[in-house]
Scaffold this active site. Structure first.
Site, mmCIF file in Angstrom:
data_model
loop_
_atom_site.group_PDB
_atom_site.id
_atom_site.type_symbol
_atom_site.label_atom_id
_atom_site.label_comp_id
_atom_site.label_asym_id
_atom_site.label_seq_id
_atom_site.Cartn_x
_atom_site.Cartn_y
_atom_site.Cartn_z
ATOM 1 N N THR A 238 0.831 -1.206 0.000
ATOM 2 C CA THR A 238 0.000 0.000 0.000
ATOM 3 C C THR A 238 0.864 1.254 0.000
ATOM 4 O O THR A 238 0.566 2.236 -0.687
ATOM 5 C CB THR A 238 -0.935 -0.003 1.223
ATOM 6 O OG1 THR A 238 -1.777 -1.152 1.169
ATOM 7 C CG2 THR A 238 -1.794 1.248 1.267
ATOM 8 N N HIS B 67 2.022 1.979 -3.439
ATOM 9 C CA HIS B 67 0.986 2.678 -4.217
ATOM 10 C C HIS B 67 0.987 4.170 -3.884
ATOM 11 O O HIS B 67 0.848 5.021 -4.780
ATOM 12 C CB HIS B 67 -0.393 2.085 -3.928
ATOM 13 C CG HIS B 67 -0.626 0.736 -4.526
ATOM 14 N ND1 HIS B 67 -0.767 0.529 -5.878
ATOM 15 C CD2 HIS B 67 -0.741 -0.494 -3.947
ATOM 16 C CE1 HIS B 67 -0.961 -0.759 -6.112
ATOM 17 N NE2 HIS B 67 -0.946 -1.400 -4.956
#
EC number: 1.1.1.103
Length: 343
Positions: free
Chosen positions: A40, A43
């Site tokens: 995450t 990202h």
């Protein structure tokens, strides 16, 4: 205090000074000692479409961590100053039907640490005391810092009975690799993992995979034949979010097989539904960790001999965060740990 923050709507993060958080009546303040970089966070670093739609700016991020309680709200019970803790990164409402029924991982009002609110890439983190989890002394800071993804792997792998079963794992990211070790630890027979990244497939071998298959060069059907698997896999753990991997898994499953889906495929992914219907497959979506059954299982497995040390491949001081993220972005790493003790 120092923190790694998203300060502008562009790729990258910045090590900056931010205001130290305040402690509410039911909160604990944790002095962070170690954090780990999650997919995450990659990202968010890349500032892809998901991050642009999800992450408030400015905000410091991160949600894989361990540290020491240094301050508590006046209503907090069950913890003490100096306790070493990690914590559940999904902060739930406590009032919806699922929360009140003890299914907090299914709360429809979940707020994510380091995603929707200030995160753990900082010298201090404040979370509700309910979300804190004490770490036994025999578990290292490095391992405690990865309890969040270890919990994803545990929740996924232990969704179905694995004793004596043949297990297919698609996606050799750190979570898929940890799922290999978990499946072997709890008694699976053959554990086969697929990917196209040779570095991570080798890590999976070190973690106990029966076969680690590069599907760009080797046929899964040939591997099944080598293992004398005439009927297919009993359990599938889809960790990649890659449509072709899920399609291959459906084809390789035995009738009556069970699949746990953690990877997130594109929204319009098409599959052959006859594989699901005529084989009578059971498919279960996985999100986060069960609170807090997954956490207790993680500790119990480590205390009973589960070895995750091969996944801890790289360590950096937080001042070297750019190099740490470059290592993670290269694809040639397991879990990358950031040390905050000198921040």
């Amino acid at each position: 205090m120092k923190a790694l923050a998203k300060l502008e709507r562009a790729p990258g993060l910045t090590l900056t000074d931010v205001k130290k958080p305040e402690v509410g009546h039911n909160d604990v303040m944790i002095r962070i000692t170690r954090t780990a970089i999650c997919g995450t966070d990659i990202h968010i670093w890349k500032w892809d479409d998901w991050a642009q739609k999800t992450i408030p700016v400015p905000m410091h991020v991160g949600h894989e961590y361990v540290g020491e309680i240094v301050e508590m709200g006046q209503e907090v019970r069950g913890f003490a100053i100096g306790d070493r803790v990690s914590g559940e990164g999904h902060i739930t409402c406590g009032f919806c039907r699922n929360c009140r029924a003890g299914r907090r991982h299914l709360c429809r009002n979940t707020v994510g640490v380091g995603v929707n609110r200030e995160g753990a890439f900082a010298e201090y983190l404040v979370i509700p005391a309910f979300n804190a989890f004490k770490i036994p002394p025999e578990i290292s800071d490095d391992l405690a810092a990865i309890f969040d993804p270890f919990g994803n792997a545990t929740h996924t792998a232990l969704s179905f009975n694995l004793v004596g079963e043949d297990v297919l794992i698609t996606g050799a990211g750190p979570i898929g690799i940890m799922a290999v070790a978990i499946a072997k630890h709890v008694g699976a027979r053959n554990v086969v993992i697929t990917d196209v990244n040779d570095y991570r497939l080798e890590l999976a071998r070190k973690m106990g995979a029966t076969r680690a298959v590069n599907v760009s060069r080797e046929s899964l059907r040939d591997v099944m034949a080598d293992l004398h698997m005439a009927e297919g896999f009993d359990v599938g753990l889809e960790m990649s979010g890659v449509p072709s991997a899920f399609t291959g898994m459906l084809e390789a499953m035995n009738h009556g097989g069970k699949i746990a889906l953690l990877g997130i495929p594109p929204a319009q992914t098409a599959i052959d539904w006859t594989q699901v219907i005529f084989k009578g497959l059971e498919i279960k979506g996985i999100y986060g960790r069960e609170m807090f059954e997954t956490w207790y299982k993680m500790v119990a497995m480590l205390q009973s001999g589960l070895d995750l040390s091969p996944i801890l491949t790289h360590h950096f001081k937080v001042d070297d965060y750019r190099e740490a993220f470059a290592t993670m972005l290269s694809g040639e790493s397991g879990k990358v740990i950031l040390d905050w003790t000198a921040a």
